[in-house]
Design an enzyme around this catalytic site. Structure first.
Site, mmCIF file in Angstrom:
data_model
loop_
_atom_site.group_PDB
_atom_site.id
_atom_site.type_symbol
_atom_site.label_atom_id
_atom_site.label_comp_id
_atom_site.label_asym_id
_atom_site.label_seq_id
_atom_site.Cartn_x
_atom_site.Cartn_y
_atom_site.Cartn_z
ATOM 1 N N ASP A 84 -37.455 -72.263 -81.298
ATOM 2 C CA ASP A 84 -38.517 -72.441 -80.298
ATOM 3 C C ASP A 84 -38.285 -73.681 -79.446
ATOM 4 O OD1 ASP A 84 -39.919 -70.208 -80.734
ATOM 5 O OD2 ASP A 84 -41.441 -71.105 -82.038
ATOM 6 N N GLU B 235 -26.474 -39.229 -88.567
ATOM 7 C CA GLU B 235 -27.274 -40.458 -88.489
ATOM 8 C C GLU B 235 -28.755 -40.100 -88.589
ATOM 9 O OE1 GLU B 235 -27.196 -41.876 -84.188
ATOM 10 O OE2 GLU B 235 -25.624 -40.381 -84.206
ATOM 11 N N ASP C 42 -38.008 -41.764 -85.398
ATOM 12 C CA ASP C 42 -39.179 -41.172 -84.758
ATOM 13 C C ASP C 42 -39.894 -42.218 -83.904
ATOM 14 O OD1 ASP C 42 -40.767 -39.099 -84.161
ATOM 15 O OD2 ASP C 42 -41.832 -39.019 -86.071
ATOM 16 N N CYS D 12 -70.871 -27.968 -117.560
ATOM 17 C CA CYS D 12 -71.802 -27.951 -118.689
ATOM 18 C C CYS D 12 -73.261 -27.804 -118.245
ATOM 19 C CB CYS D 12 -71.636 -29.207 -119.539
ATOM 20 S SG CYS D 12 -72.181 -30.705 -118.703
ATOM 21 N N GLU E 223 -33.541 -45.489 -79.563
ATOM 22 C CA GLU E 223 -34.946 -45.239 -79.835
ATOM 23 C C GLU E 223 -35.703 -46.563 -79.924
ATOM 24 O OE1 GLU E 223 -35.271 -42.028 -79.924
ATOM 25 O OE2 GLU E 223 -37.145 -41.514 -80.939
ATOM 26 N N ARG F 82 -37.512 -41.172 -71.248
ATOM 27 C CA ARG F 82 -36.821 -39.901 -71.054
ATOM 28 C C ARG F 82 -37.504 -39.050 -69.978
ATOM 29 N NH1 ARG F 82 -37.384 -34.901 -73.324
ATOM 30 N NH2 ARG F 82 -35.493 -33.673 -73.401
ATOM 31 N N TYR G 153 -28.120 -45.164 -80.342
ATOM 32 C CA TYR G 153 -27.367 -44.052 -80.924
ATOM 33 C C TYR G 153 -26.397 -43.389 -79.953
ATOM 34 C CZ TYR G 153 -31.531 -41.591 -79.110
ATOM 35 O OH TYR G 153 -32.550 -41.135 -78.324
ATOM 36 N N ASP H 80 -37.329 -70.931 -87.151
ATOM 37 C CA ASP H 80 -38.040 -70.454 -85.968
ATOM 38 C C ASP H 80 -38.415 -71.634 -85.075
ATOM 39 O OD1 ASP H 80 -37.848 -68.111 -87.269
ATOM 40 O OD2 ASP H 80 -40.003 -67.825 -87.610
ATOM 41 N N ALA H 81 -38.851 -72.709 -85.746
ATOM 42 C CA ALA H 81 -39.316 -73.872 -84.982
ATOM 43 C C ALA H 81 -38.167 -74.475 -84.180
ATOM 44 C CB ALA H 81 -39.889 -74.913 -85.938
ATOM 45 N N LYS I 8 -33.981 -31.465 -89.366
ATOM 46 C CA LYS I 8 -35.239 -32.153 -89.675
ATOM 47 C C LYS I 8 -35.632 -31.987 -91.143
ATOM 48 C CE LYS I 8 -38.181 -32.527 -86.394
ATOM 49 N NZ LYS I 8 -38.592 -32.481 -85.011
ATOM 50 N N CYS J 184 -73.667 -30.536 -113.397
ATOM 51 C CA CYS J 184 -72.232 -30.383 -113.653
ATOM 52 C C CYS J 184 -71.883 -28.896 -113.648
ATOM 53 C CB CYS J 184 -71.875 -31.011 -114.992
ATOM 54 S SG CYS J 184 -70.190 -30.660 -115.499
ATOM 55 N N CYS K 224 -70.642 -36.616 -114.325
ATOM 56 C CA CYS K 224 -71.354 -35.839 -115.344
ATOM 57 C C CYS K 224 -71.553 -36.774 -116.524
ATOM 58 C CB CYS K 224 -70.513 -34.625 -115.752
ATOM 59 S SG CYS K 224 -71.110 -33.861 -117.273
ATOM 60 N N LYS L 178 -32.569 -39.565 -87.702
ATOM 61 C CA LYS L 178 -33.300 -39.241 -86.483
ATOM 62 C C LYS L 178 -34.556 -40.104 -86.507
ATOM 63 C CE LYS L 178 -34.845 -35.474 -83.589
ATOM 64 N NZ LYS L 178 -36.091 -36.092 -83.169
ATOM 65 N N CYS M 105 -69.250 -32.762 -122.450
ATOM 66 C CA CYS M 105 -68.955 -31.736 -121.442
ATOM 67 C C CYS M 105 -67.547 -31.194 -121.683
ATOM 68 C CB CYS M 105 -69.054 -32.347 -120.040
ATOM 69 S SG CYS M 105 -68.484 -31.234 -118.757
ATOM 70 N N SER N 261 -32.334 -32.853 -74.966
ATOM 71 C CA SER N 261 -33.037 -32.900 -76.253
ATOM 72 C C SER N 261 -32.107 -32.289 -77.295
ATOM 73 C CB SER N 261 -34.348 -32.142 -76.160
ATOM 74 O OG SER N 261 -34.086 -30.831 -75.746
ATOM 75 N N LEU N 262 -32.590 -32.106 -78.490
ATOM 76 C CA LEU N 262 -31.750 -31.540 -79.548
ATOM 77 C C LEU N 262 -32.404 -30.286 -80.098
ATOM 78 C CD1 LEU N 262 -30.890 -34.760 -81.604
ATOM 79 C CD2 LEU N 262 -29.338 -33.508 -80.110
HETATM 80 S S1 IVH Z 1 -29.055 -37.899 -80.100
HETATM 81 C C1 IVH Z 1 -24.697 -37.366 -78.442
HETATM 82 N N1 IVH Z 1 -29.577 -39.399 -82.157
HETATM 83 O O1 IVH Z 1 -34.408 -37.204 -80.853
HETATM 84 C C2 IVH Z 1 -25.508 -37.501 -79.641
HETATM 85 N N2 IVH Z 1 -31.376 -38.549 -80.838
HETATM 86 O O2 IVH Z 1 -32.504 -36.125 -78.945
HETATM 87 C C3 IVH Z 1 -26.609 -38.449 -79.483
HETATM 88 N N3 IVH Z 1 -33.574 -39.269 -81.633
HETATM 89 O O3 IVH Z 1 -35.994 -37.664 -78.029
HETATM 90 C C4 IVH Z 1 -27.496 -38.392 -80.601
HETATM 91 N N4 IVH Z 1 -32.870 -40.472 -83.322
HETATM 92 O O4 IVH Z 1 -35.238 -39.861 -78.919
HETATM 93 C C5 IVH Z 1 -30.061 -38.695 -81.123
HETATM 94 N N5 IVH Z 1 -29.949 -40.745 -84.006
HETATM 95 C C6 IVH Z 1 -30.413 -40.035 -82.977
HETATM 96 C C7 IVH Z 1 -31.790 -39.948 -82.720
HETATM 97 C C8 IVH Z 1 -32.229 -39.165 -81.632
HETATM 98 C C9 IVH Z 1 -33.929 -40.042 -82.654
HETATM 99 C C10 IVH Z 1 -34.541 -38.580 -80.718
HETATM 100 C C11 IVH Z 1 -34.338 -38.872 -79.275
HETATM 101 C C12 IVH Z 1 -34.712 -37.589 -78.570
HETATM 102 C C13 IVH Z 1 -34.737 -36.578 -79.633
HETATM 103 C C14 IVH Z 1 -33.702 -35.528 -79.331
#
Ligand code: IVH
Length: 677
Positions: free
Chosen positions: A38, A115, A119, A423, A188, A138, A240, A34-35, A326, A420, A438, A117, A443, A83-84
């Protein structure tokens, strides 16, 4: 250096710094310290300060912005951020497959790409001619917020795209597309669980905002107007999705390209030739969930073929060709119907919340431990409150929060009982902490719990004997304590309800097979407060025989590494309690302790040491262990009986006392020499 040499030096420095950044923050490897890195950054910063015209937006010095922003600008997405659809169960997965097959009949058994998901917070990164131009959240899918300056602080995000790894698709085409076009990467922004703990601890110390989970913290950090705060939070980024034509035909190829371009992607993501392969994959991932550095909440399954993906189109706000499979949620709201008290084997009263049954982590839950009175106070919990119940991995459900806003007025306060509930004897609140106990050793609840513990794997491990049989035997008055088990006869068991002759025989056999026990197992089965497997083993190793253990004083017990005041006190008390002594005597009539080892006679036999100050080469516990291994003893206080005082850095008053009493003083080197084999 003339100007052109300086320019060349700046360019080379940027390249080298970027190489090591990628190695460290994306590939998790390190070639220089690291140093050292840096100092290279320092040199670059200095050259840029002297020649501001050489500063480019992709320079590593540009990761943290100067002035905080007043507000974020809006950022309109070129392609909507969809979204999904969420699914949770196997059936929903098959339903989804059926639906897309109906829509697109050419798709019989589509290969999927699966893959994790992650969070965190979704980010779109826009690169123009290979340089990061804009990063956006988003938002509502059409328009988000421009968080470019904050995204730049994330070291896993490249400021300039380069082909960092070898590529097995058309390299020329890819290079041209990167260098002279617009390319969008989605992924993400994340904060690791470790970083989450660190930041929350820090926030607590300075009275700042406490974040509920890593996702909120990631979102809160990306939405800071001062990018210096974002930079201090060590966010990460996992890509992703790639929106650009680099010759890829499959989603799996996009993942490869993303890593070639220098992004981190899910290392375990894979192609599933058969859709059903998702089930074992999801199960395995769910099992590993707790061990992962980042929070995940399921898998994303995508039709791998991009042509099919496109053909399937969009339904509502989600692409038809992908689903979020999920995991069962680990939190849910539930109503507390009652709070009951459980009496444990050491007499501790534990309040337990009785809940309206709810499903969390894939199982139905109807009780959650409240630990002790302080926990009820902390939660400000009343009977009939609605609470958030959580369950992490295999851990027992616990209550995370009381939703006070949902109170109707019918809530009732709860108070720990003075007697208790089993007992009826008085309950004592211990000075140290919020523990109620107790005091009655006889007991019934305590006896039963102690019996469950005795027969369990942590105790004597008696096969076929579980709480149900113990309850029946206890209820019929056939046993009162664990020692009674050993005098049971087959005929005693036979009349019990639901008891076949065969199982009675088996139980008697397995009890008989446990008539000899190793010393450590024997100790841990006694149910001494604070003595679990590890301490029992330490005691067995140290004393070698029950006679010696029984006689041990508190000081001697505390000489053993890892045994402190509370543990030594409970061991000492147990062997002096008439009720415990009579149980021990009774048990010894039936059980033999085997393999008793006595301490080897070592070269420090008969010598007593006192340790004071910090030793450089070993911890105090290691020093104690070494002395003990060589048959010596360690004492906390210097007295005439002390043979040696071992003095480390910054010794306490013990040194003066040792000098006064003429005790022989050893420095660390002398001590190490003495204990050397
Ligand atoms: S979408 C075309 N992949 O889930 C396919 N979404 O999408 C693309 N999220 O708010 C894949 N991990 O932030 C995809 N591996 C993943 C993900 C992912 C997390 C979140 C993303 C979005 C929500 C719905």
């Amino acid at each position: 250096m003339n100007k052109s040499e300086i320019k060349a030096r700046v360019e080379r420095l940027k390249k080298v710094i970027n190489y090591h950044r990628h190695l460290y923050h994306v590939l998790d490897r390190q070639e220089i310290s690291d140093a050292a890195l840096d100092s290279l950054k320092h040199e670059l910063k200095k050259l840029e300060d002297d020649h501001p015209d050489l500063i480019t937006p992709d320079s590593p010095t540009q990761r943290v912005g100067g002035q905080p922003l007043k507000s974020f600008k809006k950022a309109v997405h070129r392609v909507p951020m969809l979204s999904l659809e969420d699914i949770f169960e196997e059936k929903e997965f098959f339903d989804w497959l059926e639906r897309i097959k109906k829509k697109e009949p050419s798709l019989i058994k589509p290969a999927l790409f699966a893959e994790k998901k992650y969070d965190g917070l979704a980010l779109s990164l826009l690169y123009k001619n290979g340089v990061l131009k804009k990063a956006a959240t988003r938002g509502n899918g059409e328009t988000g917020e421009d968080v470019t300056q904050n995204a730049k602080t994330i070291e896993a995000i490249p400021l300039r795209l380069e082909l960092m790894l070898a590529l097995d698709i058309d390299k020329k085409k890819a290079e041209a597309a990167v260098k002279s076009g617009v390319l969008e990467v989605r992924g993400e922004a994340l904060i690791s669980k470790k970083e989450f703990d660190r930041i929350n601890k820090e926030q607590k110390q300075r009275g700042g905002q406490i974040y509920a989970n890593p996702r909120n913290l990631a979102a809160g950090s990306i939405r800071q107007l001062d990018s210096r705060i974002t930079a201090s939070r060590k966010l990460d980024f996992i890509a992703y999705d790639l929106i650009a034509d680099l010759g890829q035909k499959k989603h799996s190829e996009e993942h490869k390209i993303l890593s070639v371009l220098g992004f981190k992607t899910d290392p375990e993501a894979k192609i599933l030739e058969q859709p059903e392969q998702i089930f074992p994959f999801r199960k395995k991932t769910e099992k590993e969930r707790n061990e992962l550095p980042y929070e995940i909440d399921g898998l994303v399954a995508v039709v791998d073929d991009n042509v099919l993906f496109k053909k399937l189109g969009v339904a509502g706000k989600a692409p038809r060709a992908a689903v979020a499979f999920k995991f069962s949620p680990l939190e849910a709201a539930a109503k507390v119907k009652d709070i009951i008290i459980q009496v444990g084997r050491t007499g501790v009263l534990t309040p337990v919340a009785i809940l309206e049954p709810i499903k969390i982590g894939g199982v139905t839950v109807s009780r959650a431990t409240l630990h002790n009175e302080d926990e009820i106070r902390r939660l400000e919990l009343k009977i009939n409150d609605t609470v958030i119940v959580g369950r992490a991995g295999d851990v027992i459900p616990n209550i995370k929060k009381t939703l006070k806003a949902l109170r109707s007025g019918k809530e009732k306060d709860f108070e720990m009982p003075k007697k208790c509930p089993v007992c009826g004897q008085p309950v004592k609140r211990e000075k140290s902490g919020a523990i109620h106990r107790c005091e009655n050793k006889k007991c019934q609840a305590r006896s039963l719990r102690q019996l469950y513990y005795f027969v369990s794997k942590q105790g004597f491990d008696i096969e076929g004997l579980g709480p149900k049989t113990i309850n029946a035997l206890f209820g019929q008055g056939l046993i009162q304590d664990a020692a009674d088990l050993f005098s049971l006869k087959e005929g005693d068991l036979a009349p019990l309800e639901r008891f076949a002759e065969k199982s009675a025989q088996n139980i008697i056999k397995s009890i008989a097979s446990r008539k000899e026990a190793g010393f450590a197992r024997f100790i841990r089965s006694l149910g001494i407060l604070n003595v679990g497997e590890k301490t029992a083993q330490d005691l067995a190793d140290y004393f070698g025989s029950l006679k010696k253990l029984e006689k041990a004083g508190r000081q001697e017990l505390e000489n053993i590494p890892n045994i402190g005041e509370a543990v030594s006190q409970s061991i000492y008390d147990w062997f002096r309690d008439p009720y415990c002594r009579s149980f021990l005597k009774k048990l010894l009539k039936n059980v033999k302790i085997k393999n008793v080892k006595t301490r080897k006679s070592g070269k420090l036999k008969g010598l007593t040491f006192v340790l004071t100050g910090t030793l450089r080469n070993l911890s105090r516990d290691e020093a104690k262990a070494k002395i003990y291994e060589l048959s010596g003893n360690v004492s906390e206080a210097v007295s005439k009986k002390t043979d040696y005082a071992v003095i480390g850095k910054e010794p306490g008053s013990k040194l003066a006392k040792a000098k006064k009493l003429g005790v022989k003083i050893l420095n660390e080197t002398e001590f190490l020499k003495l204990i050397k084999d």
